[in-house]
Design an enzyme around this catalytic site. Sequence first.
Site, PDB file in Angstrom:
ATOM      1  N   SER A 322      63.033  59.633  50.823  1.00 24.61           N
ATOM      2  CA  SER A 322      63.184  59.633  52.485  1.00 24.61           C
ATOM      3  C   SER A 322      64.720  59.610  53.061  1.00 24.61           C
ATOM      4  O   SER A 322      64.942  60.424  54.014  1.00 24.61           O
ATOM      5  CB  SER A 322      62.443  58.520  53.250  1.00 24.61           C
ATOM      6  OG  SER A 322      62.615  58.456  54.474  1.00 24.61           O
ATOM      7  N   TRP A 325      66.302  62.812  52.236  1.00 21.55           N
ATOM      8  CA  TRP A 325      65.633  63.937  52.921  1.00 21.55           C
ATOM      9  C   TRP A 325      66.625  63.973  54.390  1.00 21.55           C
ATOM     10  O   TRP A 325      66.565  65.193  54.894  1.00 21.55           O
ATOM     11  CB  TRP A 325      64.258  63.710  53.369  1.00 21.55           C
ATOM     12  CG  TRP A 325      63.505  64.751  54.343  1.00 21.55           C
ATOM     13  CD1 TRP A 325      62.953  65.795  53.807  1.00 21.55           C
ATOM     14  CD2 TRP A 325      63.583  64.527  55.702  1.00 21.55           C
ATOM     15  NE1 TRP A 325      62.543  66.412  55.191  1.00 21.55           N
ATOM     16  CE2 TRP A 325      63.062  65.680  56.340  1.00 21.55           C
ATOM     17  CE3 TRP A 325      64.048  63.633  56.574  1.00 21.55           C
ATOM     18  CZ2 TRP A 325      62.608  66.000  57.635  1.00 21.55           C
ATOM     19  CZ3 TRP A 325      63.960  64.063  57.973  1.00 21.55           C
ATOM     20  CH2 TRP A 325      63.101  65.062  58.470  1.00 21.55           C
ATOM     21  N   HIS A 326      66.960  62.774  54.776  1.00 21.81           N
ATOM     22  CA  HIS A 326      67.795  62.918  56.041  1.00 21.81           C
ATOM     23  C   HIS A 326      69.208  63.571  55.998  1.00 21.81           C
ATOM     24  O   HIS A 326      69.487  64.057  56.797  1.00 21.81           O
ATOM     25  CB  HIS A 326      67.801  61.450  56.647  1.00 21.81           C
ATOM     26  CG  HIS A 326      66.574  60.965  57.134  1.00 21.81           C
ATOM     27  ND1 HIS A 326      65.611  60.555  56.609  1.00 21.81           N
ATOM     28  CD2 HIS A 326      66.211  60.991  58.621  1.00 21.81           C
ATOM     29  CE1 HIS A 326      64.686  60.057  57.283  1.00 21.81           C
ATOM     30  NE2 HIS A 326      65.045  60.357  58.692  1.00 21.81           N
ATOM     31  N   GLY A 327      69.670  63.401  54.636  1.00 23.09           N
ATOM     32  CA  GLY A 327      70.833  64.023  54.656  1.00 23.09           C
ATOM     33  C   GLY A 327      71.580  63.880  53.527  1.00 23.09           C
ATOM     34  O   GLY A 327      71.462  63.180  52.518  1.00 23.09           O
ATOM     35  N   PHE A 478      69.177  67.736  60.581  1.00 26.19           N
ATOM     36  CA  PHE A 478      68.289  67.344  59.053  1.00 26.19           C
ATOM     37  C   PHE A 478      67.419  68.384  59.010  1.00 26.19           C
ATOM     38  O   PHE A 478      66.585  68.341  57.808  1.00 26.19           O
ATOM     39  CB  PHE A 478      67.409  65.906  59.600  1.00 26.19           C
ATOM     40  CG  PHE A 478      68.348  64.671  59.852  1.00 26.19           C
ATOM     41  CD1 PHE A 478      69.575  64.731  59.078  1.00 26.19           C
ATOM     42  CD2 PHE A 478      68.073  63.691  60.695  1.00 26.19           C
ATOM     43  CE1 PHE A 478      70.502  63.462  59.396  1.00 26.19           C
ATOM     44  CE2 PHE A 478      68.834  62.969  61.057  1.00 26.19           C
ATOM     45  CZ  PHE A 478      70.003  62.631  60.473  1.00 26.19           C
TER      46      PHE A 478
END
Length: 478
Positions: A322, A325-327, A478
Amino acid sequence: MLFNSLNFAIFLPIVFILYWFVAKNNVKFQNVLLLIASYFFYACWDWRFMFLLMFSTLLDYVTGLKMQNAENQKGKRFWFWLSIITNLGFLAVFKYYNFFAESFTKVVSQIGWEISPMLINVILPVGISFYTFHGLSYVIDIYNNKIKAEKNIIDYAVFVSFFPLLVAGPIERATHLLPQIKKERKFDYTKSVDGLRQILWGLFKKIVIADSCAEYVNLTFNSSIEVSGIDLLIGAFFFSFQIYGDFSGYSDIALGTARLFGIDLLRNFAFPYFSRDIAEFWRRWHISLSSWFKDYLYIPLGGSKGGNWMRIRNTFIIFIVSGFWHGANWTFIAWGILNALFIMPSILFKSNRNNIEIVAKGKYLPSLKDFIQISITFTLVTFLWIFFRAENITHAFNYIYNIFSISFFTIPTILSKRLALLITFLMFIEWVGRDEQYAIAKIGLQWNKIMRWSFYLAIAYTVMLHFGSKEEFIYFQF
């Protein structure tokens, strides 16, 4: 095209009028119109990335049909992995290639090897993480025989690219959105008014709260060495409200806009800052992403069925993924690991489902216990947001270290009474409306018309006073 822009204020009524008064109740015509509007909306960001959105859509549409018509499991598996690898490959190249190349260079430099990696100089396609996850869930559900492949390419393309959710979610499921796209939709005045109310509240959270907080957040995080400890702490709390106002504000506008077209999107926020522990926070924050990882990663990995080791391993995996996934930054990975550590006690002691009901349900005020738990959880979340906002790991640790310097015991210089009042108003309204889908869903409905419209106009007037900066939404990156 930003939701908080004049362009969108012109675009939305035009699409709305064409949708209900030209296309009327012709669902095929309505879907074609939505697809054209969605592609135009996306092209306003950067038309050069339209090919990527269209290719991803066509790939998953074709592989879905191929899987369904495959003669054996081997053929089905081939098309499944073709879609998964291609989609994740695009995501890896555009979002993560430079990160891995630079990280590898730093690692090998420690053993004396000097290399010059070839980096790609390209902007990140807006919304790529969101529409990629739309397609992945569709393909995975077909592979697992949960849904049938969609034969109408227009309907499927609208599912992937529906403009309210295209660039920052919520992350939809084919099982929820596709049936709504395919069925006949008739204008519902009550539903449309409800959508406008949610849009208004979303604009208030974004333009009035988030963008106002951004000024002080940028000051503290960009000059964390010169700023006093107490101001750094206030800046961190302001970022908590900035990211909440920004992202939940976007979600409110997206859900409200979709409702104008007779479509209900998945709820993405449920008043997360009233959570009494980290587990509850993650059931209420970015709900569509959390549930996506639960259904497509946590449960396939075994969930919590294999004892403590399985629960620990899978919890760390989903939070690290997670974060990533954000960056493409170690700060997001650290943020994910810390979230896993903070939630671990409730996982191990099986208390992560203790706080399911709305806090202080049916009461005006929380109990002392609830208030303390909410305060502790919010403080922990704010601490975690420092890593989310920092430029790198060193910046995050320096920011935290400087908070606890001797300068903490000085008079704050960035505290704004106006902003403090606005945040207080936000939290008061959210507390009063915490039983509903969004804060002002029912507030004022029982008042007389003058009081009700005065309340809405006051919010709209406040939004207009703060309108102008047109700050991009944080989650666009994102």
